[in-house]
Design a protein around this motif. Structure first.
Motif, PDB file in Angstrom:
ATOM      1  N   LEU A  70       0.815  -1.298  -0.089  1.00 10.32           N
ATOM      2  CA  LEU A  70       0.080   0.100  -0.211  1.00 10.32           C
ATOM      3  C   LEU A  70       0.906   1.226  -0.162  1.00 10.32           C
ATOM      4  O   LEU A  70       1.765   1.496   0.539  1.00 10.32           O
ATOM      5  CB  LEU A  70      -0.854  -0.006   1.376  1.00 10.32           C
ATOM      6  CG  LEU A  70      -2.084   1.111   1.237  1.00 10.32           C
ATOM      7  CD1 LEU A  70      -2.912   0.985   0.357  1.00 10.32           C
ATOM      8  CD2 LEU A  70      -2.867   1.090   2.831  1.00 10.32           C
ATOM      9  N   TRP A  71       0.512   2.288  -0.875  1.00  8.60           N
ATOM     10  CA  TRP A  71       1.270   3.522  -0.689  1.00  8.60           C
ATOM     11  C   TRP A  71       0.313   4.502  -0.906  1.00  8.60           C
ATOM     12  O   TRP A  71      -0.892   4.647  -1.024  1.00  8.60           O
ATOM     13  CB  TRP A  71       1.890   3.467  -2.113  1.00  8.60           C
ATOM     14  CG  TRP A  71       3.020   2.641  -2.332  1.00  8.60           C
ATOM     15  CD1 TRP A  71       4.245   2.560  -2.169  1.00  8.60           C
ATOM     16  CD2 TRP A  71       2.915   1.426  -3.302  1.00  8.60           C
ATOM     17  NE1 TRP A  71       5.008   1.505  -2.578  1.00  8.60           N
ATOM     18  CE2 TRP A  71       3.970   0.771  -3.402  1.00  8.60           C
ATOM     19  CE3 TRP A  71       1.764   0.872  -3.949  1.00  8.60           C
ATOM     20  CZ2 TRP A  71       4.195  -0.612  -4.071  1.00  8.60           C
ATOM     21  CZ3 TRP A  71       1.828  -0.444  -4.382  1.00  8.60           C
ATOM     22  CH2 TRP A  71       3.318  -0.960  -4.498  1.00  8.60           C
ATOM     23  N   LEU A  72       0.836   5.769  -0.116  1.00  8.64           N
ATOM     24  CA  LEU A  72       0.127   6.835   0.198  1.00  8.64           C
ATOM     25  C   LEU A  72       0.994   8.106  -0.370  1.00  8.64           C
ATOM     26  O   LEU A  72       2.067   8.356   0.065  1.00  8.64           O
ATOM     27  CB  LEU A  72      -0.361   7.297   1.617  1.00  8.64           C
ATOM     28  CG  LEU A  72      -1.132   8.601   1.782  1.00  8.64           C
ATOM     29  CD1 LEU A  72      -2.380   8.622   1.073  1.00  8.64           C
ATOM     30  CD2 LEU A  72      -1.372   8.620   3.244  1.00  8.64           C
ATOM     31  N   ALA A  77       2.734   3.046   2.894  1.00  9.54           N
ATOM     32  CA  ALA A  77       1.868   3.306   3.954  1.00  9.54           C
ATOM     33  C   ALA A  77       1.440   1.983   4.982  1.00  9.54           C
ATOM     34  O   ALA A  77       1.688   0.982   4.394  1.00  9.54           O
ATOM     35  CB  ALA A  77       0.625   3.437   3.359  1.00  9.54           C
ATOM     36  N   HIS A  79      -0.166  -0.600   7.126  1.00  9.49           N
ATOM     37  CA  HIS A  79      -1.624  -1.569   7.354  1.00  9.49           C
ATOM     38  C   HIS A  79      -1.226  -2.426   8.065  1.00  9.49           C
ATOM     39  O   HIS A  79      -0.330  -3.086   8.312  1.00  9.49           O
ATOM     40  CB  HIS A  79      -2.083  -1.442   5.827  1.00  9.49           C
ATOM     41  CG  HIS A  79      -1.439  -2.371   5.048  1.00  9.49           C
ATOM     42  ND1 HIS A  79      -0.112  -2.096   4.383  1.00  9.49           N
ATOM     43  CD2 HIS A  79      -1.199  -3.872   4.816  1.00  9.49           C
ATOM     44  CE1 HIS A  79       0.559  -2.943   3.780  1.00  9.49           C
ATOM     45  NE2 HIS A  79      -0.122  -4.141   4.174  1.00  9.49           N
ATOM     46  N   TYR A  90     -10.803   4.876   3.497  1.00  8.34           N
ATOM     47  CA  TYR A  90      -9.683   5.816   2.491  1.00  8.34           C
ATOM     48  C   TYR A  90     -10.395   6.862   2.209  1.00  8.34           C
ATOM     49  O   TYR A  90     -11.362   7.141   1.831  1.00  8.34           O
ATOM     50  CB  TYR A  90      -9.307   4.744   1.190  1.00  8.34           C
ATOM     51  CG  TYR A  90      -8.632   3.545   1.645  1.00  8.34           C
ATOM     52  CD1 TYR A  90      -7.471   3.471   1.588  1.00  8.34           C
ATOM     53  CD2 TYR A  90      -9.601   2.558   2.055  1.00  8.34           C
ATOM     54  CE1 TYR A  90      -6.653   2.072   1.798  1.00  8.34           C
ATOM     55  CE2 TYR A  90      -8.795   1.368   2.329  1.00  8.34           C
ATOM     56  CZ  TYR A  90      -7.371   1.125   2.367  1.00  8.34           C
ATOM     57  OH  TYR A  90      -6.706   0.000   2.584  1.00  8.34           O
ATOM     58  N   ARG A  94      -6.973  12.036  -0.803  1.00  8.88           N
ATOM     59  CA  ARG A  94      -5.612  11.558  -0.730  1.00  8.88           C
ATOM     60  C   ARG A  94      -5.100  10.657  -1.840  1.00  8.88           C
ATOM     61  O   ARG A  94      -6.119   9.908  -2.433  1.00  8.88           O
ATOM     62  CB  ARG A  94      -5.276  11.095   0.871  1.00  8.88           C
ATOM     63  CG  ARG A  94      -5.563  11.905   1.833  1.00  8.88           C
ATOM     64  CD  ARG A  94      -5.527  11.571   3.225  1.00  8.88           C
ATOM     65  NE  ARG A  94      -3.787  11.803   3.464  1.00  8.88           N
ATOM     66  CZ  ARG A  94      -3.239  11.501   4.617  1.00  8.88           C
ATOM     67  NH1 ARG A  94      -3.769  10.770   5.256  1.00  8.88           N
ATOM     68  NH2 ARG A  94      -1.869  11.755   4.768  1.00  8.88           N
ATOM     69  N   TRP A  96      -4.130   7.242  -2.816  1.00  8.68           N
ATOM     70  CA  TRP A  96      -3.898   5.735  -2.330  1.00  8.68           C
ATOM     71  C   TRP A  96      -3.710   5.070  -3.652  1.00  8.68           C
ATOM     72  O   TRP A  96      -4.144   5.193  -4.666  1.00  8.68           O
ATOM     73  CB  TRP A  96      -5.147   5.478  -1.642  1.00  8.68           C
ATOM     74  CG  TRP A  96      -5.324   5.997  -0.419  1.00  8.68           C
ATOM     75  CD1 TRP A  96      -6.210   7.067  -0.091  1.00  8.68           C
ATOM     76  CD2 TRP A  96      -4.754   5.657   0.970  1.00  8.68           C
ATOM     77  NE1 TRP A  96      -6.289   7.311   1.179  1.00  8.68           N
ATOM     78  CE2 TRP A  96      -5.291   6.581   1.933  1.00  8.68           C
ATOM     79  CE3 TRP A  96      -3.685   4.828   1.304  1.00  8.68           C
ATOM     80  CZ2 TRP A  96      -5.020   6.650   3.180  1.00  8.68           C
ATOM     81  CZ3 TRP A  96      -3.522   4.737   2.746  1.00  8.68           C
ATOM     82  CH2 TRP A  96      -4.046   5.622   3.456  1.00  8.68           C
ATOM     83  N   SER A  97      -2.717   4.141  -3.383  1.00  7.88           N
ATOM     84  CA  SER A  97      -2.408   2.956  -4.493  1.00  7.88           C
ATOM     85  C   SER A  97      -2.108   1.762  -3.785  1.00  7.88           C
ATOM     86  O   SER A  97      -1.576   1.556  -2.670  1.00  7.88           O
ATOM     87  CB  SER A  97      -1.611   3.626  -5.554  1.00  7.88           C
ATOM     88  OG  SER A  97      -0.408   3.670  -5.123  1.00  7.88           O
ATOM     89  N   PRO A 134      -8.022   5.002   9.228  1.00  5.22           N
ATOM     90  CA  PRO A 134      -7.027   4.512   8.087  1.00  5.22           C
ATOM     91  C   PRO A 134      -6.780   2.984   8.085  1.00  5.22           C
ATOM     92  O   PRO A 134      -6.855   2.319   9.107  1.00  5.22           O
ATOM     93  CB  PRO A 134      -6.174   5.443   8.241  1.00  5.22           C
ATOM     94  CG  PRO A 134      -6.073   5.784   9.543  1.00  5.22           C
ATOM     95  CD  PRO A 134      -7.468   5.931  10.082  1.00  5.22           C
TER      96      PRO A 134
END
Length: 302
Positions: A70-72, A77, A79, A90, A94, A96-97, A134
């Motif tokens: 997970l990326w922010l 990011a 998790h 989410y 922002r 997110w991917s 989150p």
């Protein structure tokens, strides 16, 4: 779907094997998208980029899930692994991917900020600025889990789902999210008063006039001069069941009249009583009455 729809309502960004979506339009200008996405494949790959917007994606896992990257905003990011019935939120303003590695089966609720604003008005509280849960703070949420399970048949057969049922479930979801994830104090309510006799009569008349299920919760609430949240609770207090359940029982009662007093075929009765088709009619009738329509008709004529 209206111009306000986004790909998040369909969860196209995940490239799932199965995507099932229904949309609640209880709030015409801020529809809530409800989607089930699942795949039995591993390594689904990267989610698609999206245009950031003032909305939230609430994800409820139907089975345990933990294998992802997970990326922010391009940075890793944190998790936690999710159990079945775990929820994370989410913020779509922002960036997110994710790289989806493991198999997954989840519910995704697309909640525009405008829907939260309307929910706050319904609850009589100050404006909701944000939802917060989150992925590194994901929690078990039995309320959203039960709502999700109740929505699965409607997602599998959206042609059979009444707008009244979907709106009622979306209203319950939004109220729960605001109460538990917005940081806004919701005052405890005293014993809920029911509808006035004229309100109950008007609501029932509207439902009877729209047994196809396309009457909206908002329409019923406006006809009674109350908010959606107040109407849903007051109707249940007065009648002993939610509006969509009462509507189903009226459909069944009308169907029983046709079965007993006419020679109409089952398919025609299904249409006259607001069911999507004969199979939908047969399943619902059997669940409520305990016998299929053909058997019930035969028993009544002997």
């Amino acid at each position: 779907m209206a111009d306000t729809d986004t790909t998040w309502q369909y969860s196209e960004h995940m490239h799932a094997d199965v995507t099932q979506t229904i949309v609640s339009r209880a709030l015409p200008y801020s529809p809530v998208g409800i989607t089930r996405v699942n795949t039995n494949r591993r390594h689904s790959g990267l989610t698609d980029p999206y245009e950031r917007e003032s909305a939230y994606l609430v994800i409820l896992q139907l089975q345990p899930f933990g294998e992802q990257e997970l990326w922010l905003a391009g940075k890793p990011a944190p998790h936690v692994p999710y159990g079945a019935g775990w929820l994370a939120i989410y913020d779509l303003e922002r960036n997110w991917s994710a790289n989806l590695i493991g198999e997954y089966d989840c519910m995704q609720f697309y909640i525009p900020q405008a829907a939260l604003t309307e929910t706050a008005k319904d609850l009589g509280i100050r404006a909701v600025q944000h939802l917060h849960c989150p992925p590194h703070l994901a929690v078990a949420d039995p309320v959203v889990h039960h709502l999700s399970l109740a929505l699965l048949p409607a997602l599998a057969h959206p042609e059979h789902a009444s707008a009244l049922f979907v709106d009622h479930m979306a209203l319950a979801l939004r109220a729960h999210l605001v109460q538990h994830y917005s940081g806004v104090q919701v005052p405890s309510r005293r014993v809920q008063a029911g509808l006035a006799p004229w309100q109950e009569e008007r609501a029932k008349a509207l439902i009877m006039a729209h047994l196809d299920g396309e009457v909206l919760l908002e329409t019923l609430a406006e006809a009674c001069g109350v908010s959606r949240a107040h109407f849903a609770k007051a109707f249940r207090t007065s009648v002993g069941m939610p509006p969509h359940r009462w509507m189903v029982l009226q459909r069944i009662e009308r169907a029983q009249h046709y079965l007993h007093h006419t020679q109409l075929p089952l398919g025609e009765i299904a249409q006259l009583c607001g069911f999507a088709d004969q199979s939908h009619f047969t399943r619902t009738f059997g669940r409520v009455v305990g016998a299929n329509p053909r058997e019930w008709r035969r028993q009544k004529r002997h």
